[in-house]
Scaffold this motif. Sequence first.
Motif, PDB file in Angstrom:
ATOM      1  N   GLU A 152       0.813  -1.217   0.000  1.00 55.64           N
ATOM      2  CA  GLU A 152       0.000   0.000   0.000  1.00 55.64           C
ATOM      3  C   GLU A 152       0.849   1.271   0.000  1.00 55.64           C
ATOM      4  N   GLY A 153       2.182   1.121   0.148  1.00 57.24           N
ATOM      5  CA  GLY A 153       3.072   2.275   0.173  1.00 57.24           C
ATOM      6  C   GLY A 153       2.857   3.175   1.376  1.00 57.24           C
ATOM      7  N   LYS A 154       2.588   2.571   2.514  1.00 57.14           N
ATOM      8  CA  LYS A 154       2.291   3.345   3.725  1.00 57.14           C
ATOM      9  C   LYS A 154       3.388   3.190   4.774  1.00 57.14           C
ATOM     10  N   ALA A 155       3.320   4.080   5.796  1.00 58.11           N
ATOM     11  CA  ALA A 155       4.233   4.043   6.945  1.00 58.11           C
ATOM     12  C   ALA A 155       5.695   4.071   6.486  1.00 58.11           C
ATOM     13  N   MET A 156       6.475   3.096   6.915  1.00 58.03           N
ATOM     14  CA  MET A 156       7.909   3.089   6.584  1.00 58.03           C
ATOM     15  C   MET A 156       8.181   2.859   5.107  1.00 58.03           C
ATOM     16  N   PHE A 157       7.151   2.509   4.336  1.00 59.67           N
ATOM     17  CA  PHE A 157       7.313   2.293   2.895  1.00 59.67           C
ATOM     18  C   PHE A 157       6.772   3.459   2.066  1.00 59.67           C
ATOM     19  N   GLU A 158       6.378   4.523   2.730  1.00 61.53           N
ATOM     20  CA  GLU A 158       5.843   5.677   2.010  1.00 61.53           C
ATOM     21  C   GLU A 158       6.923   6.276   1.103  1.00 61.53           C
ATOM     22  N   GLY A 159       6.590   6.470  -0.148  1.00 59.86           N
ATOM     23  CA  GLY A 159       7.543   7.002  -1.113  1.00 59.86           C
ATOM     24  C   GLY A 159       8.547   5.979  -1.603  1.00 59.86           C
ATOM     25  N   LYS A 160       8.411   4.729  -1.173  1.00 61.22           N
ATOM     26  CA  LYS A 160       9.358   3.679  -1.560  1.00 61.22           C
ATOM     27  C   LYS A 160       8.649   2.512  -2.249  1.00 61.22           C
ATOM     28  N   GLY A 161       7.446   2.783  -2.755  1.00 61.81           N
ATOM     29  CA  GLY A 161       6.675   1.724  -3.386  1.00 61.81           C
ATOM     30  C   GLY A 161       7.378   1.140  -4.598  1.00 61.81           C
ATOM     31  N   ASP A 162       7.048  -0.106  -4.891  1.00 59.05           N
ATOM     32  CA  ASP A 162       7.673  -0.783  -6.017  1.00 59.05           C
ATOM     33  C   ASP A 162       6.740  -1.895  -6.483  1.00 59.05           C
ATOM     34  N   PRO A 163       6.598  -2.104  -7.803  1.00 61.60           N
ATOM     35  CA  PRO A 163       5.742  -3.184  -8.308  1.00 61.60           C
ATOM     36  C   PRO A 163       6.135  -4.557  -7.761  1.00 61.60           C
ATOM     37  N   ALA A 164       7.414  -4.711  -7.384  1.00 59.37           N
ATOM     38  CA  ALA A 164       7.873  -6.011  -6.867  1.00 59.37           C
ATOM     39  C   ALA A 164       7.132  -6.408  -5.593  1.00 59.37           C
ATOM     40  N   PHE A 165       6.692  -5.424  -4.809  1.00 63.50           N
ATOM     41  CA  PHE A 165       5.982  -5.742  -3.568  1.00 63.50           C
ATOM     42  C   PHE A 165       4.668  -6.478  -3.846  1.00 63.50           C
ATOM     43  N   ASP A 166       4.063  -6.199  -4.986  1.00 64.61           N
ATOM     44  CA  ASP A 166       2.797  -6.857  -5.324  1.00 64.61           C
ATOM     45  C   ASP A 166       2.997  -8.326  -5.679  1.00 64.61           C
ATOM     46  N   GLU A 167       4.238  -8.719  -5.895  1.00 66.87           N
ATOM     47  CA  GLU A 167       4.542 -10.111  -6.265  1.00 66.87           C
ATOM     48  C   GLU A 167       4.930 -10.965  -5.070  1.00 66.87           C
TER      49      GLU A 167
END
Length: 316
Positions: free
Chosen positions: A93-108
């Motif tokens: 979801e690109g939230k909290a500690m991952f805000e601004g660090k999203g990546d399509p790889a996370f969906d996999e």
Amino acid sequence: MKMRHILMGVAMAALATTAAAEERVTYKSAKSSSSYYQMGVQIAEAMKAGTDGDIIVTVEESQGSVQNVMEVRARGADYVFTTPPALVRLAQEGKAMFEGKGDPAFDEIRALFPIPSLTMHFVMSEDSGVTDFAGMEGKTLLLGKGSFGAKEGAKYLELFGLDDKVELAEVELSNAVDAMKNGRIDGFVTAGSYPAPNVIEAAASMGVTILSLDDEQIAETGRTRIVIPAGTYTGQDADIVTTSLPVVAYTTTKMSDDVAYELTRTFWEEREKMGQSAAWWLAVDRNLMDTIEGKIHPGAVRYYEEAGFELSDAQK
């Protein structure tokens, strides 16, 4: 000479076949001093034994679950890592500690199997007379610093109206048992897979009471309910109801279905044997499957369906 060439060719073909059959996997867990790193080593040994050496697992030290998730972006099909399911959701979801660090790889990211949960322990000395949270008022408690257990313990004190009624000791968690023995503290808070080594030591060397939470308190924490069975610790005559943070072994869709299947099958088939040498594996059962949020790897799903596990539509 001709025979020598033939023999060399046969030997090289045999080596090539062996290399092709052997699957290498990297398992990234936690700091080398933690129980979760020890679990990784046990899983590696179980995979080697349970597949007759067809799967070789190399355990890598990690600085934490966030790092494990972030490395998905650069890792390949051989990558397995551990993290709480909530962190995978935050990454996707690109939230909290991952805000601004999203990546399509996370969906996999896909789940394989649950491992022992981080379980909250509120350990009070028998001499303190404390048998519930209200009884901690006026007592000295050790939370430690920086760890999940310390942060979670502080949160519970605030939730239950005790944050300004309990004295917090400035002692390292590693010294908790000695500090309780000599009366410097009345209790300590620790989080880890049960049975936790420092709680085993405390219970075996002096009388302790491990506090239970009621259903209302558990609901306030927002964490997962877990039961530590009676007899887990010396002098523990009844079940302890407390909270936990589930932890799961994950990989990604880059991993083949066959490898994911073998990893999952071997884990569950070797789990009981692992539990004979490390009791925390006995806390892993089918009930923990409910703690897996999101999708499970198709190869693992194949095993679960063959073995009669019940999976939710969201997990498939």
